[in-house]
Design an enzyme around this catalytic site. Structure first.
Site, PDB file in Angstrom:
ATOM      1  N   ASN A 108       0.863  -1.186   0.000  1.00 38.73           N
ATOM      2  CA  ASN A 108       0.000   0.000   0.000  1.00 38.73           C
ATOM      3  C   ASN A 108       0.893   1.226   0.000  1.00 38.73           C
ATOM      4  O   ASN A 108       2.022   1.179   0.483  1.00 38.73           O
ATOM      5  CB  ASN A 108      -0.876   0.011   1.257  1.00 38.73           C
ATOM      6  CG  ASN A 108      -1.815   1.207   1.298  1.00 38.73           C
ATOM      7  OD1 ASN A 108      -2.363   1.617   0.270  1.00 38.73           O
ATOM      8  ND2 ASN A 108      -2.005   1.793   2.473  1.00 38.73           N
ATOM      9  N   SER A 137       4.817   6.741   2.391  1.00 43.50           N
ATOM     10  CA  SER A 137       5.440   5.454   2.730  1.00 43.50           C
ATOM     11  C   SER A 137       4.809   4.356   1.899  1.00 43.50           C
ATOM     12  O   SER A 137       3.589   4.335   1.705  1.00 43.50           O
ATOM     13  CB  SER A 137       5.182   5.103   4.206  1.00 43.50           C
ATOM     14  OG  SER A 137       5.527   6.164   5.070  1.00 43.50           O
TER      15      SER A 137
END
Ligand code: GRF
Length: 190
Positions: A108, A137
């Site tokens: 993700n 991230s």
């Protein structure tokens, strides 16, 4: 052989587009084999079609429970022979049923420097907290929301005159670089 990616979207699909563009390079170790959306009118679906990608819609509203919804998603992944799943602005929380099937094979991208600001409204929260830096991230998906191990991050400076919109726009540019880069590195190790 290129690694077969399945990209999950719910909206704009700009991260999906950046991954798909990277995949067009011969030297890139992955290809987009499926773009799956849980929202039938996601703008990203049109982008995917323009890029000539295979698309699927699994509308969560057509299912009475999470397991049936995820079982249908899994069918699409198996049929398209997907090897790595990339969530890219996918706005449904996935249950252990699907997450455990894709352990270490589901990524993700999250618009914050995890573990800071898990969940929604990350840009607003970073500004309110007077952070000096922010970013994005890429992490493995685990059952806890935005809690999986971080693989790579990109940091940007927060400017004195930043608004939610200006910050979001700069983070999104960083996302478009970080996600394909991280997928490339990971696929080279697979
Ligand atoms: C990105 O900021 C992503 O990090 C977050 O949702 C946004 C999706 O944008 N999870 P897009 O659909 O890729 O344009």
């Amino acid at each position: 052989m290129k690694i077969r990616l399945g990209i999950f979207i719910s909206g704009g699909g700009s991260n999906m587009q950046s991954i798909a563009k990277a995949c067009q390079q011969d030297s890139f170790p992955a290809q987009v084999s499926l773009v799956l959306s849980n929202t039938p009118d996601a703008k990203g679906l049109q982008l995917a079609k323009q890029l000539g990608l295979k698309t699927a819609i699994v509308d969560h509203q057509n299912f009475s429970n999470r397991k049936d919804f995820e079982q249908e998603i899994q069918k699409h992944l198996v049929k398209a022979e997907i090897e790595l799943v990339c969530l890219a602005g996918f706005m449904r929380i996935l249950s252990p049923f699907l997450v455990e099937k894709w352990q270490d094979k589901m990524l993700n991208i999250h618009p914050s420097l995890l573990p800071k600001f898990r969940g929604l409204n990350t840009h607003k929260r970073a500004l309110n907290a007077n952070e000096k830096t922010h970013g994005c991230s890429v992490h493995f998906v685990t059952v806890g929301l935005d809690e999986g191990p971080v693989i790579a991050q990109s940091t940007i400076q927060i400017l004195a005159d930043d608004t939610i919109q200006t910050l979001q726009a700069r983070v999104l540019i960083a996302e478009h670089i970080l996600y394909p880069q991280t997928i490339k590195q990971l696929c080279q190790q697979l």
